[in-house]
Design an enzyme around this catalytic site. Sequence first.
Site, PDB file in Angstrom:
ATOM      1  N   LYS A 134       0.860  -1.189   0.000  1.00 29.18           N
ATOM      2  CA  LYS A 134       0.000   0.000   0.000  1.00 29.18           C
ATOM      3  C   LYS A 134       0.885   1.223   0.000  1.00 29.18           C
ATOM      4  CE  LYS A 134      -4.511   0.781   0.638  1.00 29.18           C
ATOM      5  NZ  LYS A 134      -5.479  -0.233   0.232  1.00 29.18           N
TER       6      LYS A 134
HETATM    7  N1  GLU Z   1      -7.354  -0.199  -2.941  1.00 26.29           N
HETATM    8  C1  GLU Z   1      -8.140  -1.378  -3.059  1.00 26.29           C
HETATM    9  C2  GLU Z   1      -8.206  -2.137  -1.754  1.00 26.29           C
HETATM   10  O1  GLU Z   1      -7.999  -1.581  -0.720  1.00 26.29           O
HETATM   11  C3  GLU Z   1      -7.729  -2.265  -4.208  1.00 26.29           C
HETATM   12  C4  GLU Z   1      -6.354  -2.777  -4.218  1.00 26.29           C
HETATM   13  C5  GLU Z   1      -5.988  -3.414  -5.535  1.00 26.29           C
HETATM   14  O2  GLU Z   1      -6.843  -3.574  -6.411  1.00 26.29           O
HETATM   15  O3  GLU Z   1      -4.815  -3.727  -5.676  1.00 26.29           O
HETATM   16  O4  GLU Z   1      -8.526  -3.280  -1.712  1.00 26.29           O
END
Ligand code: GLU
Length: 424
Positions: free
Chosen positions: A114
């Site tokens: 992240k």
């Molecule tokens: N930001 C989204 C989540 O928290 C998607 C992450 C992704 O698709 O890699 O799940």
Amino acid sequence: MTTVDPTREPEEESAVETARGQLERAAAHLDVDQGTIERLRQSTAVYRVAVPLERDDGTTEVYTAYRAHHDDVRGPYKGGLRYHPGVTQEECVGLAMWMTWKCALMDIPFGGGKGGVVVDPKELSRGEKERLTRRLAQELRPVIGPMKDIPAPDMGTDPQTMAWFMDAYSMQEGETCPGVVTGKPPVIGGSYGREEAPGLSVGIITEQALAYYDTDLEGTTVAVQGFGSVGANAARYLDDAGATVVAVSDVDGAIFDPDGLDTNDVEDHDETPGMVSGYDAPQSLSNEELLTLDVDVLIPAAIGNVLTATNAHEVQADLIVEGANGPTTSTADRIFEERGIPVIPDILANAGGVTVSYFEWLQDINRRAWSLERVYDELETEMLSAWEDMRTEYDSRDVTWRDAAYIVALRRVAEAHGARGLWP
Ligand code: GLU
């Protein structure tokens, strides 16, 4: 044992503290060696970069960005990239941990990552956002890649952001690399259905949870906090399936209609900011009031840490389904457990996003697009299968739904660590 000190104000609890507490609760139910748990309490790496931006007025501003790599034992790091003034290193690590569990629970071959930029995207022009994104892609280039770490949209970022990111990365690599990010526009290798996927999965999982408690969706009342990409799609899915969505909100406030809102008529916050709270509804409420409405289902789908020690006793919903990442603090979680209010965790409910990201990555690698129908079909299959895995644990132990989800995920990650071993 948990790491959470109940005497502290819940608002002070960082995402990483919440995530560590959840890991320890799950670990107590499994025979995982302490070394592996210790590795999983940490993140493999956290990168901090300075991102200079030439503003439209010719001045230069330098923004701080992070990318956290939690664990990649099951596959490349995967997770969103957010543009938000509240981004911190601790938050990125906690959110990256949640991605590890989310991917493991869905049984997709990715780890957890992240990242984010400490910036208020509303204060940037389109040109500034593009330049910031391109420079960010360049700064992160050494640590990302289609087989290494694959960012995706998150709060404050969208398919256009991913397109700029992919373009900048590809220009530097000298070849088009669609698989470096997911959540792109379909015209450049994005998947159909990716944008609505997190909201759809919230809807699918809410249906399963209601069925588990022998509740008919028809006439079930639902309140959704946040009417952006997750909340709006969840609300519309449930509305179309027969539920009565009585309240939705954006950052400025909530609208309420005891007879049910026409969620397809309310423009979502991403389409036109301010249209939700400005909608002509019988009653307006504050976001805080929405959380304590007497409804059957409450879906917090805006930001983290909204259900806290301060309001958890006031919540009147019979079921909570987490649309946002980390909307419930550990203290609130314990209060809901004591009060017997089931909380269906984010790592399952909103996992449609990363699941369709995985489909997108497969399509990019194979250079072959799937139809929307195929995406929806396979998404539903994956969601139901993960629901079953969680439900099996839930039914066989005296645990919360969150614990059950973590047990499934931790077992998979720990087994992968066991099989690969520690090198050297
Ligand atoms: N930001 C989204 C989540 O928290 C998607 C992450 C992704 O698709 O890699 O799940």
